[in-house]
Design a protein around this motif. Sequence first.
Motif, PDB file in Angstrom:
ATOM      1  N   ASN A  73       0.486   6.068 -12.280  1.00 32.98           N
ATOM      2  CA  ASN A  73      -0.410   5.927 -11.125  1.00 32.98           C
ATOM      3  C   ASN A  73      -0.529   7.238 -10.369  1.00 32.98           C
ATOM      4  OD1 ASN A  73       0.994   3.346 -11.727  1.00 32.98           O
ATOM      5  ND2 ASN A  73      -0.386   2.543 -10.163  1.00 32.98           N
TER       6      ASN A  73
ATOM      7  N   GLN B 126      -1.097   9.649  -7.294  1.00 33.52           N
ATOM      8  CA  GLN B 126      -0.765   9.529  -5.880  1.00 33.52           C
ATOM      9  C   GLN B 126      -1.682  10.423  -5.058  1.00 33.52           C
ATOM     10  OE1 GLN B 126       1.675   7.253  -4.932  1.00 33.52           O
ATOM     11  NE2 GLN B 126       1.568   6.768  -7.109  1.00 33.52           N
TER      12      GLN B 126
ATOM     13  N   SER C  66       3.295   8.236 -10.154  1.00 36.16           N
ATOM     14  CA  SER C  66       4.462   7.367 -10.054  1.00 36.16           C
ATOM     15  C   SER C  66       4.718   6.740 -11.412  1.00 36.16           C
ATOM     16  CB  SER C  66       4.252   6.293  -8.994  1.00 36.16           C
ATOM     17  OG  SER C  66       3.395   5.301  -9.482  1.00 36.16           O
TER      18      SER C  66
ATOM     19  N   LYS D   8      11.893   3.702  -5.246  1.00 36.48           N
ATOM     20  CA  LYS D   8      11.656   2.523  -4.417  1.00 36.48           C
ATOM     21  C   LYS D   8      11.663   1.261  -5.260  1.00 36.48           C
ATOM     22  CE  LYS D   8       8.429   0.311  -1.306  1.00 36.48           C
ATOM     23  NZ  LYS D   8       8.551  -0.946  -2.058  1.00 36.48           N
TER      24      LYS D   8
ATOM     25  N   THR E 146      10.000  -2.099  -5.976  1.00 38.92           N
ATOM     26  CA  THR E 146       8.632  -2.560  -5.710  1.00 38.92           C
ATOM     27  C   THR E 146       8.595  -4.029  -5.329  1.00 38.92           C
ATOM     28  OG1 THR E 146       8.126  -3.414  -7.905  1.00 38.92           O
ATOM     29  CG2 THR E 146       7.839  -1.041  -7.576  1.00 38.92           C
ATOM     30  N   GLY E 147       7.387  -4.431  -4.862  1.00 38.55           N
ATOM     31  CA  GLY E 147       7.174  -5.841  -4.583  1.00 38.55           C
ATOM     32  C   GLY E 147       7.105  -6.660  -5.869  1.00 38.55           C
TER      33      GLY E 147
ATOM     34  N   ARG F 234      10.787  -4.344  -9.580  1.00 45.78           N
ATOM     35  CA  ARG F 234      11.248  -3.277 -10.465  1.00 45.78           C
ATOM     36  C   ARG F 234      11.298  -1.981  -9.686  1.00 45.78           C
ATOM     37  NH1 ARG F 234       6.309  -3.524 -14.677  1.00 45.78           N
ATOM     38  NH2 ARG F 234       4.593  -3.251 -13.205  1.00 45.78           N
TER      39      ARG F 234
ATOM     40  N   ASP G 138      10.262   1.966  -8.828  1.00 39.97           N
ATOM     41  CA  ASP G 138       9.147   2.906  -8.906  1.00 39.97           C
ATOM     42  C   ASP G 138       9.657   4.305  -8.573  1.00 39.97           C
ATOM     43  OD1 ASP G 138       6.641   4.051  -8.947  1.00 39.97           O
ATOM     44  OD2 ASP G 138       5.713   2.522  -7.672  1.00 39.97           O
TER      45      ASP G 138
ATOM     46  N   LYS H 147       7.514 -11.971 -12.242  1.00 41.22           N
ATOM     47  CA  LYS H 147       8.612 -12.125 -11.295  1.00 41.22           C
ATOM     48  C   LYS H 147       9.353 -13.409 -11.609  1.00 41.22           C
ATOM     49  CE  LYS H 147       7.701 -11.243  -6.767  1.00 41.22           C
ATOM     50  NZ  LYS H 147       7.003 -10.761  -5.539  1.00 41.22           N
TER      51      LYS H 147
ATOM     52  N   LYS I   2      -5.962  -6.574 -13.282  1.00 42.51           N
ATOM     53  CA  LYS I   2      -4.516  -6.736 -13.458  1.00 42.51           C
ATOM     54  C   LYS I   2      -4.140  -8.213 -13.449  1.00 42.51           C
ATOM     55  CE  LYS I   2      -3.790  -5.574  -8.619  1.00 42.51           C
ATOM     56  NZ  LYS I   2      -3.311  -4.460  -7.788  1.00 42.51           N
TER      57      LYS I   2
ATOM     58  N   LYS J 289      -0.810 -10.941 -13.042  1.00 40.31           N
ATOM     59  CA  LYS J 289       0.590 -11.077 -12.633  1.00 40.31           C
ATOM     60  C   LYS J 289       1.070 -12.495 -12.864  1.00 40.31           C
ATOM     61  CE  LYS J 289      -0.032  -7.465  -9.221  1.00 40.31           C
ATOM     62  NZ  LYS J 289       0.014  -7.050  -7.810  1.00 40.31           N
TER      63      LYS J 289
ATOM     64  N   LYS K  86       0.183 -16.208  -7.867  1.00 41.82           N
ATOM     65  CA  LYS K  86       0.066 -15.350  -9.053  1.00 41.82           C
ATOM     66  C   LYS K  86      -1.123 -15.793  -9.910  1.00 41.82           C
ATOM     67  CE  LYS K  86       3.507 -12.725  -8.220  1.00 41.82           C
ATOM     68  NZ  LYS K  86       3.041 -12.509  -6.832  1.00 41.82           N
TER      69      LYS K  86
ATOM     70  N   ASN L 291      -3.585 -15.313  -5.787  1.00 39.67           N
ATOM     71  CA  ASN L 291      -3.812 -13.906  -5.467  1.00 39.67           C
ATOM     72  C   ASN L 291      -3.181 -13.585  -4.123  1.00 39.67           C
ATOM     73  OD1 ASN L 291      -6.909 -11.947  -5.811  1.00 39.67           O
ATOM     74  ND2 ASN L 291      -4.811 -11.319  -5.557  1.00 39.67           N
ATOM     75  N   GLY L 292      -2.418 -12.490  -4.049  1.00 40.36           N
ATOM     76  CA  GLY L 292      -1.995 -12.004  -2.736  1.00 40.36           C
ATOM     77  C   GLY L 292      -3.155 -11.196  -2.212  1.00 40.36           C
TER      78      GLY L 292
ATOM     79  N   ARG M 161     -10.534 -10.501 -10.735  1.00 39.22           N
ATOM     80  CA  ARG M 161      -9.209 -11.125 -10.893  1.00 39.22           C
ATOM     81  C   ARG M 161      -9.387 -12.595 -11.225  1.00 39.22           C
ATOM     82  NH1 ARG M 161      -4.434  -8.725  -8.168  1.00 39.22           N
ATOM     83  NH2 ARG M 161      -3.246 -10.502  -8.952  1.00 39.22           N
TER      84      ARG M 161
END
Lengths: 114, 817
Positions: free
Chosen positions: B557, B559, B565, B596, B598-599, B602, B604, B639, B673, B675, B691, B709-710, B749
């Motif tokens: 990704n 930045q 990242s 970090k 991640t949400g 995992r 990053d 998750k 994407k 999830k 999700k 979806n969030g 999505r």
Amino acid sequence: MAQDTSPTLVCHLDDIPEKGARRVPTAAFEVALFRTSDGSVFALRNECPHKKGPLSEGIVHGHSVTCPLHNWVIDLKTGQAMGADEGCTHALKVTVGEDGKVYVALPALEGAAA
Amino acid sequence: MKEKLVVVGNGMAGMRTLEELLKRAPDKYDITVFGSEPRLNYNRIMLSPLLAGEKAFEDIILNDWDWYEANNITLRAGDPIVGINPAKKTVISGRGRELEYDKLLLATGSEPIIIPVPGHTKEGVITFRDMGDVDHMISASKTRQNAVVIGGGLLGLEAAYGLSTLGMRVTVLHLADHLMERQLDSAAGNLLKNELGQRDIHVVTGADTAEILGEERVEAVKLKDGRSFDADLVVMAVGIRPNTWLAKSHGIETGRGIKVDDHMVTSDPDILSVGECVEHRGLCYGLVAPIWDMAKVLADKLAGIENPGYTGSVLSTKLKVTGIDLFSAGDFQGGKDVEDIVFRDAARGVYKRVCIRDNKVIGTVLYGDTADGPWYFQLLKDEADISDVRSTMIFGQGFEEGQAADPFKAVAALSDDAEICGCNGVSKGDIVSAIKGEGLTSLDEVKTCTKASASCGSCTGLVERLIGFTLGDEFVADDGPKPMCGCTHLPHDDVRRLIKAKELKTIPDLYQALEWTTPDGCSSCRPAVNYYLLSAWPGEYVDDARSRFINERVHANIQKDGTYSVVPRMWGGLTSAKELRAIADVVDKFDIPTVKVTGGQRIDLFGVKKDDLPAVWADLGAAGMVSGHAYGKSLRTVKTCVGSDWCRFGTQDSTGLGVKLEEETWGSWMPHKFKMAVSGCPRNCAEATIKDFGVVCVDSGYELHVGGNGGIHVRATDLLTKVATEEEAIEYAMAFVQLYREEARYLERTAPWIERVGLEYVQDRLMRSDEERLELRDRFLKSQEGAQVDPWAERAKGVDAHEFQALPSPKQLATVE
Ligand code: SRM
Ligand SMILES: Cc1cc2nc3c(=O)[nH]c(=O)nc-3n(C[C@H](O)[C@H](O)[C@H](O)COP(=O)(O)OP(=O)(O)OC[C@H]3O[C@@H](n4cnc5c(N)ncnc54)[C@H](O)[C@@H]3O)c2cc1C
Ligand code: SF4
Ligand code: FES
């Protein structure tokens, strides 16, 4: 202050993927070298006028590149943002020899030994 | 006494100059011509039709013996000039003649470039420049089978065509990504490649010659990537170089060519030069048109007539292959405000592109229908203002003449029996009478009533114009589904359908068949189309890296500061001491500033320099870690919560199921994407109900949830169904993913997709029969066959190395002459 100097050999046409770009580090700033589908080559300072996104990483279409960070579309020839966006990045003169060698008028740092 | 004029080179430029001179001052000079070739002056560009058997040598002779004699010209054919003595003003020939001159004209043309790969001197390796080469090819074709032409430019393709009409099996090896890349854009280049393919000329692009194999005589050509092609004749047609040695070695100033001023005078005022050997204002030419201009200027100069001088030429190109119509002109160096007008007629195989700046034509590429080439070229050379004709000029001059600039006139001009919709055979008359007779007012009504534009849709624009023209102001434009982007009138769903219906398998083919209005799309349609092709033709379509956003192209990704990242996969959120240690080591070794959690359960690593990416991946890979696709329109994370292994409420092994789901579905490209999550009980610690596919375990089995979806608009999932076993849960997950892959629009999505098509539709497709669900699952498995390759491991080994390496910094600013 950067200024353009005389043409410098940077690579061969085949080093740049079609509809792609390569980065060229120079003393003054990084240069992005683009090759379009009709075989033209363009060079820009590798910084989007918006927030300095690396234009070399964008999608190349026609004679423009879409910045990878926030999708501004930049004119490869002039370095200007197209459409409603405003701003301009430094465009450098490119010449491609019959032998495919690519020359760019690279920037030099004023006062730096060239 | 007459002045003595000596001409070196009995070619096209030298003789054209003499013809022009004789018109102006027939008696001024005593003329001698030296030519290396042992024959008369002939039309070099006709060597191609000669090779193809369409012409004989007699047909291509420009000036016969009588002409030389009648004009008192002494011709020394087969006797090259080998020396000049500018101080004495003499030339020396190969046969030892020494001759004085007052004026010397160098018209030595150019010589073919031979790439010095190992084996280039073997017998059977030739070039394509003169009559000798043609003789060689014709005689080789009588006894030999396989010809390889290196170079897919104008000359190479004409050689290939000639050799193939002589009965040889021909392969063209071309370095660039498309044929004739100096003259054509990729759209036209691809049409050309297809057409040559149909004539059994095999074209290989991206082919970098490494070596020519064989004993004495050539047997094969090997590429740098290891592929090899049988050959008992190799024609090198990779370019030409101005023939300057004679000038250069006798003190005349040369660059790439012999330097001349606007009157074709070299650095020596008594030595002139013309043709392909010259360099004028920094440019060298490889076509005859500039020669005609130069010859006139030079003839004036020699005759002592005032002339403003030669200022350079604009070129146009045609390919002399019978049955292939191709035209290109202009330099295509577009720029600010360059607009492209593109016209494609898929049925007739026509592609036309005109580039315009400030209301002037600056370039054009025509394929399939070149009738208007000269017209566009004239507009280009005249720098004519085209604002009056711009909206319709792409239809050509025939249409333009006598017609006002009004797109409706284009349809008005058609006769009643002109076919509008090729798929359903509907004519203009049919449509107009249906509109009038049935009182139709919209595109949809016309579609239903006449079937026009109801199939492939490529005539939609024409039908709309026809309705507009018939109804005048009553016409209300259709507000059906929106086009994908400004490059087409087709909406996403139509493009997907047509990819299958018309078996479109590459982006250029698709753009041509569906009549895209831009040469190579835009940053919005290219990634979408690339995905649609990938999902339509798994295992067959070759992904186009140039049509992917940066993150997917380099598998990390980007930045805000241009660093990247890196998120390795942690299957189902599980990790180990070994993995953590490897991550820690990589962080130290490459000075990675931020680590970090991640949400997505995992780790990053932020701020990795682009050039370091492959090395970082190599180290992570050594510890068994693979790409987490945190950058991709593909499976992100699964998750999980701890589940029955440890948790006092856990009903099933949620962690284990999560790992299995992730192992089955990673690697697949999707519209957006995707999830997943698995919670061990309805307390739902893994947040499975926001999700794309969520599993909530219960005592009696597994509840399957979809479309959550969030993000900006939070959407909780819909309950799809409940199943009893893990196997069924996985089967449903795969079938659901495949349905989404096949039917959702790019960048949609699952949440908006389900809102659009309805939960019932999805339930129906997945549950009306086990058979259909299993078919979806099987198609998914098929698509996964080639997809589950760790992109990081490949790049750590060197794939796409150019993406990660900047070019070397030119330390010394070497100035070009
Ligand atoms: C790293 C991470 C934040 C964190 O530090 O926790 C993150 C970071 C980004 N998220 Fe996210 N999202 C992360 C979890 C989430 C979650 C939580 C989750 O997955 O459980 C959500 C809400 C759930 C969902 O997607 O429905 C989330 C909703 C989004 C969205 C909105 C998506 C939507 O459909 O509305 C975007 C924007 C988009 O994709 O267009 C986004 C986009 C992004 C991007 C890719 C922004 C960008 O384009 O550069 C960020 C990239 C960071 C990077 O370079 O790695 N991120 N993002 C999380 C990475 C998870 C992982 O391991 O892969
Ligand atoms: C197969 C083929 C197809 C082509 N098709 C086209 C086309 O379709 N359209 C187009 O515009 N152009 C085409 N061209 C290019 C065109 O032929 C050239 O632009 C043109 O011939 C150049 O003319 P010139 O007089 O400069 O060189 P030439 O025609 O090459 O003449 C130079 C002559 O000088 C001779 N010479 C060199 N050195 C010496 C020396 N020291 N002493 C004596 N003689 C010497 C050479 O042997 C040669 O005969 C084609 C070329 C080829 C080979
Ligand atoms: S919430 Fe916004 S700022 Fe934070 S990672 Fe996601 S996209 Fe970036
Ligand atoms: S930095 Fe280029 S669009 Fe924002």
